[in-house]
Design an enzyme around this catalytic site. Structure first.
Site, PDB file in Angstrom:
ATOM      1  CD  GLU A 263      -2.956   1.098   0.199  1.00 44.75           C
ATOM      2  OE1 GLU A 263      -2.980   0.150  -0.593  1.00 44.75           O
ATOM      3  OE2 GLU A 263      -3.728   2.066   0.132  1.00 44.75           O
ATOM      4  CG  ASP A 264       1.471   2.889   3.211  1.00 47.48           C
ATOM      5  OD1 ASP A 264       0.508   3.226   2.510  1.00 47.48           O
ATOM      6  OD2 ASP A 264       1.395   2.664   4.431  1.00 47.48           O
TER       7      ASP A 264
END
Ligand code: MN
Length: 496
Positions: A79-80
């Site tokens: 996600e990051d």
């Protein structure tokens, strides 16, 4: 308060039955996470890697295995960071990648609306995860616990929202899964942000009372221990325990905020080997100290709904003062703290557990000896009462026949098995169905008759000019909702 920095060694020290293979896996997950998060910082200013490290440590502490711990280390990577889920799968295999993906998907779901809505929305989300793999929920709880521990660094408005979610959704889930320790910590941390005044007051009360009571409890412990040893009981552990702040506050509210009416503020817990020793111990305790009428609770014969087992009794202890004593076996003690995670430690039937965690493999869930499976069922029933539609979906056997998919903005759409993107489109809105021209699943174009799988993120491509469904669709749609909308529109246009 500065955030406590930990290292991968702290995690390895806490892993249950660590061996060379497990250590290698965890270290390599750490290396990948460390590299991926390089240069990123938490709101508190510490290196981002501290967050996955704490998440993994929380998982290790409740006895979870190396796969779940590794997934905990990697949980924010796709996600990051630049590192993708595909790369994780390549390096660590399908199982860990699926866990990480499950956590990422949970994180994308919107938590909004009224209290009740928020509650239900979250629970659906949790069910979804449970239905595919319960370990995803445990990683999410471990992640939330660390986020709560560092909540002081986020803006006040966000603090309120996160604390509310935690108290209303995550803590009850931890409770339902029987993880008393995480439940209590989530509650206490939420309490601090949602009701700071009462939190301060109750904390102060605990501190004052605790120091007074501590000496007394120590004395009681040494006398009880002497007595039990003399009677030949093999005491594994005997210790004083303090009530957590939030649960004490709940109890105080029921007792006119009078701390003197709370008998179990500080209690004694006795841990013995076998169930039979629990009853022997109860007899010995009662022979030495008179019990208070109506305060003996045998949760061994009659476990609490979440599976909790212990014997509780309140006695007139040394100096005739009230004292609550809890008696349980080592296994019960671990289960009270670690909940379902303790089953990893105690189950010899590894395969049986696997069958539960991977619902897609068509196996019969062996319910025998696994109280929490029954518990999940009861939980569903309890929930359904608040929501007619949800109740109906439960009737069609929640675990078997339902698929949950997401819109790109994180809304949940539930569908029957074998449903396709057109069913999805009509479930979102009849206009979305009528105008559908194509569909993307998890970012990739698919044919319209694509069979949706649990957790898919589905984007329906629509066109303004295109207002007529195709007759072909009637051949493959599964839901009566889609069918009737398509028929109606075709009739209207004189095409049917
Ligand atoms: Mn996280």
């Amino acid at each position: 308060m500065p955030e406590k920095r930990i290292t991968i060694e702290d995690i390895l020290k806490s892993v249950h039955k660590l061996d060379a293979k497990k250590e290698a896996l965890i270290r390599s997950a750490y290396e990948v996470a460390l590299k991926a998060h390089t240069g990123q910082k938490r709101k508190s200013g510490v290196e981002y890697i501290q967050h996955p490290l704490h998440t993994a440590l929380n998982l290790a502490k409740i006895g979870l295995g190396s796969h779940t711990i590794s997934a905990g280390l990697l949980h924010d990577v796709p996600e990051d960071t630049e590192t993708t889920l595909e790369e994780i799968e390549k390096k660590f295999g399908k199982e860990i990648a699926t866990l990480v993906d499950g956590v990422t998907k949970l994180g994308k779901i919107k938590l909004r609306g009224t209290k009740e809505e928020l509650y239900l929305e979250n629970l659906r989300k949790m069910f979804l995860a449970m239905a595919s793999d319960i370990r995803v929920v445990l990683i999410k709880l471990a992640d939330r616990l660390h986020n709560m521990e560092t909540l002081s660094h986020v803006p006040p408005e966000k603090q309120q929202r996160i604390a509310m979610e935690t108290l209303e959704v995550f803590a009850p889930i931890a409770n339902r899964l029987g993880i008393g320790e995480i439940k209590a910590r989530l509650e206490d941390l939420s309490f601090k942000y949602l009701d700071p005044e009462n939190y301060e007051e109750v904390s102060k009360l605990v501190k004052e009372q605790y120091s007074q009571r501590k000496k007394y409890v120590d004395k009681a412990i040494s006398e009880l221990k002497k007595e039990l040893l003399r009677e030949g009981i093999d005491v594994i552990d005997i210790y004083g325990r303090t009530k957590h702040t939030y649960s004490l506050f709940q109890k105080l509210k029921r007792h006119d905020m009078d701390i003197n009416k709370i008998y179990d503020l500080v209690g004694v817990r006795i841990v013995v080997p076998e169930v039979v020793n629990c009853y022997e111990t109860l007899g010995i305790v009662h022979k030495k100290y008179r019990p208070l009428v109506g305060r003996i609770k045998d949760y061994i014969s009659l476990p609490k709904p979440n599976g909790y087992q212990s014997i509780h009794t309140t006695i007139f202890g040394p100096e005739g003062k009230f004292l609550e004593v809890q008696i349980r076996t080592k296994k019960m003690d671990d289960e009270a703290e670690f909940g379902i995670a303790a089953h990893w430690i105690y189950s010899e039937k590894k395969q049986a557990l696997k069958d539960i965690f991977f619902r897609n493999k068509k196996t019969v869930i062996p319910e025998k000896d696994i109280a929490w499976v029954r518990q999940l069922r009861e939980w569903q029933n309890e929930l359904g009462k608040d929501d007619q539609e949800f109740m109906e979906s439960l009737k069609i056997d929640f675990f078997k026949n339902h698929i949950f998919a997401f819109t790109p903005s994180g809304d949940i759409i539930d569908l029957p098995e074998e449903a396709n993107t057109i069913d999805f489109a009509y479930r979102v809105h009849s206009e979305v169905g009528n105008r559908a021209t194509g569909a993307k699943v998890n970012g990739k174009m698919v044919p319209l008759d694509y069979k949706i799988r649990n957790g898919d993120v589905i984007e329906i491509l629509t066109s303004r000019d295109h207002k007529t469904p195709s007759r072909d669709w009637l051949r493959f749609v599964r839901t009566s909702n889609a069918k009737s909308h398509i028929r109606r529109m075709l009739k209207k246009k004189g095409l049917l």
